[in-house]
Design an enzyme around this catalytic site. Structure first.
Site, short mmCIF file in Angstrom:
data_model
loop_
_atom_site.label_atom_id
_atom_site.label_comp_id
_atom_site.label_asym_id
_atom_site.label_seq_id
_atom_site.Cartn_x
_atom_site.Cartn_y
_atom_site.Cartn_z
N LYS A 54 -0.35 -4.88 3.08
CA LYS A 54 -1.64 -3.99 2.91
C LYS A 54 -2.88 -4.48 4.09
CE LYS A 54 -0.79 -4.37 -1.99
NZ LYS A 54 -1.11 -5.29 -3.40
N GLN A 98 -4.19 -10.31 -5.62
CA GLN A 98 -2.88 -9.84 -5.66
C GLN A 98 -2.29 -10.69 -6.84
OE1 GLN A 98 -1.07 -8.04 -3.33
NE2 GLN A 98 0.70 -8.30 -5.02
N ASP A 121 -7.84 -1.36 -7.10
CA ASP A 121 -6.61 -1.33 -7.68
C ASP A 121 -6.86 -0.51 -9.00
OD1 ASP A 121 -4.64 -2.62 -6.47
OD2 ASP A 121 -5.16 -4.45 -7.07
#
Ligand code: NAP
Length: 287
Positions: A54, A98, A121
């Site tokens: 990422k 994460q 997200d």
């Protein structure tokens, strides 16, 4: 005829190039540099790889990325303090924690603490609600990536039966929600571990989306001839990445299919960049 491969790598590259061009435009118009802050707790090897990918993708597309590494023993309170600091930092546009977090941490409370306008997200209930109502701020990255693949591959969704295997908050549920939106217009069925005769349900699917987390769960006889098969699964089997679909068998039955790797995975990262750019645009007042 073997199924056509839906090339997630190529589609993701074109999304990332578009994000890169629009990022340059945003910087030159407003001076705002999109900035993603990633938080990694502990040292789970798969999470390390995901976060690194990422970060790399951000840098390649001209976005700023910062990694906050925390010890595996970090407390809930300390992690909440970091989230609060990032929420208040006007120079940070997107926050990514994460997953999975170490077991002693309450991930729901952590994810809920992220400012909805920085929730790239799209896991926050406010963003889930906006998506469900068809007026999204951010779309959850993996389902959004699948929608982009269907759109670019010109796969008709209206009036077709889409079956989603899996009902997680991250993939299955939002996937079904996007497929049923007005304008997409699929008729959607969700399957899960309590579904009776799942094979029979899957065989009615024009579009079959597998997000189960079991290697090669979908066998050839579960696929209707000519169906479109989207394999969201990423499973590590003997150091090899395997999807939730028996790819070799599916190739002989489906009309199109996403491979693993090189299918949905790269799309997820591309959509994360897209969301970070959107978050920066919100701050810059550019729609
Ligand atoms: P998850 O939270 O474990 O959810 C799995 C779902 O599959 C659950 O709803 C579960 O049903 C269902 N399921 C499990 N066993 C089943 C069975 N025997 N029959 C029918 N349904 C069954 O997993 P997830 O986070 O959604 O991820 C799913 C897969 O996608 C994993 O392989 C993951 O690595 C992958 N993934 C890929 C990406 C990407 O970027 N490509 C992103 C996220 C996830 P219940 O609800 O009844 O337990």
């Amino acid at each position: 005829m073997p199924a056509q491969i839906i090339d997630g790598k190529a589609i993701a590259e074109s999304v990332r190039n578009q994000v890169a061009a629009e990022t340059q435009q945003l910087i030159s118009d407003t001076g705002v540099l999109p900035h993603l802050a990633a938080v990694l707790v502990g040292n789970d090897p798969a999470s390390e790889v995901y976060v690194r990918n990422k970060e790399r993708a951000c840098q390649k597309a001209g976005l700023k990325s910062t990694l906050h590494r925390l010890d595996a023993a970090t407390t809930q309170a300390d992690l909440l303090v970091l989230i609060d600091t990032l929420n208040l930092d006007a120079g940070v546009h997107g926050i990514l924690v994460q997953l999975p977090l170490p077991k002693h941490l309450d991930s729901t409370q952590i994810l809920d603490a992220i400012l909805p306008t920085k929730d790239v997200d799209a896991f926050h209930p406010e963003n889930t609600g906006l998506m469900l109502q068809g007026r999204p701020r951010f779309l959850p990255c993996t389902p959004a990536g699948v929608m982009k693949m269907l759109q670019v591959s010109k796969i008709q969704t209206a009036g077709r039966h889409a079956v989603v295997i899996g009902r997680s908050d991250i993939v299955g549920k939002p996937m079904a929600a996007l497929l049923v939106q007005k304008g997409v217009d699929a008729t959607v069925t969700i399957c899960h571990s309590r579904t009776t005769d799942i094979g029979a349900v899957c065989r009615t699917a024009d579009i079959l989306i597998a997000a189960v987390g079991i290697p090669e769960f979908v066998t050839g006889d579960m696929i209707k001839p000519g169906a479109v098969v989207i394999d969201v699964g990423i499973n590590r089997v003997n150091e090899r990445l395997v999807g939730d679909v028996d790819f070799t068998a599916a190739m002989t039955v489906a009309s199109s299919i996403t491979p693993v790797p090189g299918g949905v995975g790269p799309m997820t990262i591309a959509m994360l960049l897209q969301n970070t750019l959107t978050a920066a645009r919100i701050v810059a007042g550019v729609s």
